[in-house]
Enzyme design. Structure first.
Site, PDB file in Angstrom:
ATOM      1  CD  GLU A  21      -2.739  -1.068   2.536  1.00  0.00           C
ATOM      2  OE1 GLU A  21      -3.933  -0.775   2.463  1.00  0.00           O
ATOM      3  OE2 GLU A  21      -2.156  -1.343   3.606  1.00  0.00           O
ATOM      4  CE  LYS A  99      -6.327   1.716   3.493  1.00  0.00           C
ATOM      5  NZ  LYS A  99      -5.331   0.794   4.057  1.00  0.00           N
TER       6      LYS A  99
END
Length: 120
Positions: A21, A99
């Site tokens: 990420e 997300k």
């Protein structure tokens, strides 16, 4: 109390607990509600009597696309803190961050968090 809403604002950032990420990044969606008294603006029709939501959008964008955080909870906290600092008429904030593609095996639309903060 009255409300200004920014819905489904999308940004690309590098927040997350996993190395992937932080390296590859991903899209973050932000919903933000600002609670304040809009009586003056509803009577005057003057931008000076409200909170300019374009400026709020730019502030959120700067934070989401800026310095990475490990937790989106911390990112949401930073957004709330910055809004309180720059817009004194805002009394309460609801900030949700999602997300769409976190590194989690499974089928879902998104994962996210939501904070509610009141001016101290």
């Amino acid at each position: 109390m009255d409300k200004i809403s920014l819905n489904k604002c999308r940004f690309y950032g590098y927040h997350g607990a996993f190395k992937e990420e932080q390296t590859l990044g991903q899209i973050f969606t932000v919903d933000c509600d600002l609670f304040l008294d809009l009586t003056a603006a509803s009577l005057s029709d003057r931008l000076e009597d409200t909170v300019h939501y374009g400026q709020v959008f730019e502030l959120i964008k700067e934070l989401v696309e800026g310095t990475p955080y490990i937790l989106i909870e911390r990112l949401a906290g930073a957004i709330c803190q910055a809004i309180f600092e720059q817009f004194p008429s805002v009394q309460q904030i609801r900030c949700a961050i999602y997300k769409e593609n976190p590194p989690i095996a499974g089928h879902y639309d998104s994962v996210g968090i939501e904070l509610e903060r009141r001016r101290p």
